[in-house]
Design a protein around this motif. Structure first.
Motif, mmCIF file in Angstrom:
data_model
loop_
_atom_site.group_PDB
_atom_site.id
_atom_site.type_symbol
_atom_site.label_atom_id
_atom_site.label_comp_id
_atom_site.label_asym_id
_atom_site.label_seq_id
_atom_site.Cartn_x
_atom_site.Cartn_y
_atom_site.Cartn_z
ATOM 1 N N LEU A 54 0.869 -1.299 -0.276
ATOM 2 C CA LEU A 54 -0.100 0.039 -0.055
ATOM 3 C C LEU A 54 0.774 1.396 0.107
ATOM 4 N N GLN A 55 1.887 1.046 0.576
ATOM 5 C CA GLN A 55 2.987 2.430 0.577
ATOM 6 C C GLN A 55 3.854 2.459 -0.772
ATOM 7 N N ASN A 56 3.573 1.285 -1.828
ATOM 8 C CA ASN A 56 4.244 1.309 -3.186
ATOM 9 C C ASN A 56 3.384 1.197 -4.202
ATOM 10 N N ILE A 57 2.303 1.880 -3.984
ATOM 11 C CA ILE A 57 1.345 2.080 -5.294
ATOM 12 C C ILE A 57 1.861 3.122 -6.090
ATOM 13 N N ARG A 58 1.948 2.908 -7.278
ATOM 14 C CA ARG A 58 2.434 4.057 -8.246
ATOM 15 C C ARG A 58 1.265 4.083 -9.463
ATOM 16 N N VAL A 59 1.278 5.422 -10.120
ATOM 17 C CA VAL A 59 0.410 5.536 -10.927
ATOM 18 C C VAL A 59 1.410 6.029 -12.254
ATOM 19 N N ALA A 60 1.268 5.434 -13.509
ATOM 20 C CA ALA A 60 2.015 5.764 -14.482
ATOM 21 C C ALA A 60 1.627 7.025 -15.022
ATOM 22 N N ARG A 61 2.122 8.190 -15.107
ATOM 23 C CA ARG A 61 2.226 9.648 -15.356
ATOM 24 C C ARG A 61 1.935 9.824 -16.906
ATOM 25 N N GLN A 62 2.493 8.896 -17.883
ATOM 26 C CA GLN A 62 2.355 9.047 -19.324
ATOM 27 C C GLN A 62 1.611 7.687 -19.927
ATOM 28 N N PRO A 63 1.156 7.642 -21.219
ATOM 29 C CA PRO A 63 0.741 6.560 -21.584
ATOM 30 C C PRO A 63 1.961 5.670 -22.031
ATOM 31 N N HIS A 64 1.752 4.377 -21.819
ATOM 32 C CA HIS A 64 2.722 3.342 -22.123
ATOM 33 C C HIS A 64 2.555 2.896 -23.631
ATOM 34 N N ALA A 65 3.519 3.319 -24.285
ATOM 35 C CA ALA A 65 3.319 3.163 -25.828
ATOM 36 C C ALA A 65 3.223 1.558 -26.255
ATOM 37 N N LEU A 66 4.059 0.475 -25.595
ATOM 38 C CA LEU A 66 3.851 -0.868 -25.978
ATOM 39 C C LEU A 66 2.434 -1.218 -25.521
ATOM 40 N N GLY A 71 5.119 -7.343 -1.153
ATOM 41 C CA GLY A 71 5.965 -5.967 -0.809
ATOM 42 C C GLY A 71 6.498 -5.266 -2.131
ATOM 43 N N ARG A 72 5.944 -5.882 -3.370
ATOM 44 C CA ARG A 72 6.612 -5.349 -4.801
ATOM 45 C C ARG A 72 5.863 -3.971 -4.977
ATOM 46 N N GLY A 73 4.857 -3.928 -4.527
ATOM 47 C CA GLY A 73 3.783 -2.734 -4.799
ATOM 48 C C GLY A 73 3.325 -2.923 -6.201
ATOM 49 N N LEU A 74 2.459 -1.911 -6.688
ATOM 50 C CA LEU A 74 1.697 -2.291 -7.868
ATOM 51 C C LEU A 74 1.870 -0.831 -8.581
ATOM 52 N N LEU A 75 2.030 -1.172 -10.192
ATOM 53 C CA LEU A 75 2.102 0.070 -10.928
ATOM 54 C C LEU A 75 0.829 -0.019 -11.638
ATOM 55 N N LEU A 76 0.087 1.151 -11.642
ATOM 56 C CA LEU A 76 -1.403 1.357 -12.191
ATOM 57 C C LEU A 76 -0.954 1.988 -13.578
ATOM 58 N N ILE A 77 -1.320 1.388 -14.819
ATOM 59 C CA ILE A 77 -1.242 1.874 -16.119
ATOM 60 C C ILE A 77 -2.511 2.348 -16.528
ATOM 61 N N PRO A 78 -2.848 3.576 -16.777
ATOM 62 C CA PRO A 78 -3.975 3.943 -17.393
ATOM 63 C C PRO A 78 -3.788 3.854 -18.906
#
Length: 326
Positions: free
Chosen positions: A11-23, A206-213
């Motif tokens: 929960l301390q390592n949730i991230r949100v991608a700030r730009q579109p992920h091209a691939l 413990g790895r966290g989660l990257l959210l990619i819109p």
């Protein structure tokens, strides 16, 4: 359903991608190109891309191997969507090019279990061949064909989603952030229940989660198939038809009036807006913006919802359809 299990460290390592992920956008875009999904959202894009492919044999040849490796449904090799924390497409392509033979053999073997593959696929993991480099160039060229002409629109849609999630995090913490994924996912602490085509359990440990819109992600989120890779959740964003950016407003202005047309087009092009943001974009006074929004809302062309101290407005499917057909 995909059940993502969080620890306090995750929960301390949730991230949100700030730009579109091209691939990721390319992989999802290839899936959308070969289906009829999202006729309103992707119809213009699909027609435009197909017209371009019909005139460009090199682009058609580049897309062909991707359509082999990226089925509209089912397993897609993870090496096509490497984690990229910076550097954009160039870094992602470098990571694809550097994929180990062991990983290629494993993932292509898994793909072969779900569908028959042409013989050229088996050359991707052979030492001394140029097949992987050729595939990487095909990815790059297909990004230019499928994504590049529409990239500003994709960026705007993803930017709106990032802004929404950033506000939620600032106002309500990680729980509020995860709740912005509704209706595609439901936060039932300590598990995020995600609408998914198969039953899966993913322990973050413990790895966290990257959210990619993602603009081209459709209806339900997707994730990497290998649970040992860095966890990501690619999720759909609110999207508007690309025709909105291109079509003439003359006919609609005669129906709605110039000011309401400007307001509706702005909401359709940029997603949820506050009344103040609408007033600024339309260059009108705040009371006038409130009045015009009320008229559009009464007509079913926009919807308004309260978020904390703000009321945010967005175009409804009826409003989008009216813009689409003008």
């Amino acid at each position: 359903m995909l059940r993502i299990h969080f620890t306090s460290q995750d929960l301390q390592n949730i991230r949100v991608a700030r730009q579109p992920h091209a691939l990721w956008e390319l992989v999802c875009g290839v899936c959308r190109l070969d289906t009829r999904q999202g006729a309103l959202e992707y119809g213009h894009w699909r027609r435009s891309v197909r017209e371009g492919l019909a005139k460009d044999p090199r682009a058609r040849r580049a897309l062909s191997p991707l359509q082999t490796l990226i089925p509209p449904v089912g397993y897609i090799p993870d090496f096509l969507t490497p984690s990229v924390t910076g550097g954009g497409l160039a870094v992602g392509l470098d990571q694809v090019r550097a994929t180990s033979r062991t990983r290629l053999t494993h993932e292509l073997g898994r793909l072969a279990e779900s569908r028959p593959l042409p013989s050229w696929v088996s050359t991707l993991d052979r030492p001394g061949t140029k097949a992987l480099g050729t595939l990487t160039r095909a990815l790059e060229l297909s990004c230019k064909t499928l994504l590049e002409p529409y990239w500003p629109h994709i960026q705007a849609a993803v930017g709106n989603a990032v802004e929404l999630r950033s506000r939620a995090l600032l106002d309500g913490g990680t729980s509020a952030l995860l709740n912005t994924l509704r209706p595609h996912a439901r936060w039932q602490a300590p598990v995020l229940e995600v609408d998914y085509p198969v039953d899966r359990e993913l322990h973050l440990e413990g790895r966290g989660l990257l959210l990619i819109p993602s603009y081209f992600c459709w209806r339900r989120p997707t994730a990497l198939a290998d649970p040992m890779l860095g966890p990501v959740l690619v999720h759909p964003v609110a999207k508007q038809p690309l025709e909105i950016v291109r079509a003439s407003k003359d006919g609609l202005e005669r129906l709605l009036g110039r000011t309401r047309t400007v307001v509706l087009v702005d909401l359709a092009s940029h997603g949820a807006r506050t009344t103040s943001e609408v007033a600024s974009a339309a260059n009108i006074a705040l009371p006038s913006a409130s009045y015009q929004l009320g008229v559009l809302r009464d007509g079913g062309l926009i919807a308004s919802r309260r978020e904390g101290q703000f009321v945010r407005h967005s175009a409804t499917p009826l409003g989008l359809r009216l813009l689409h057909e003008r």
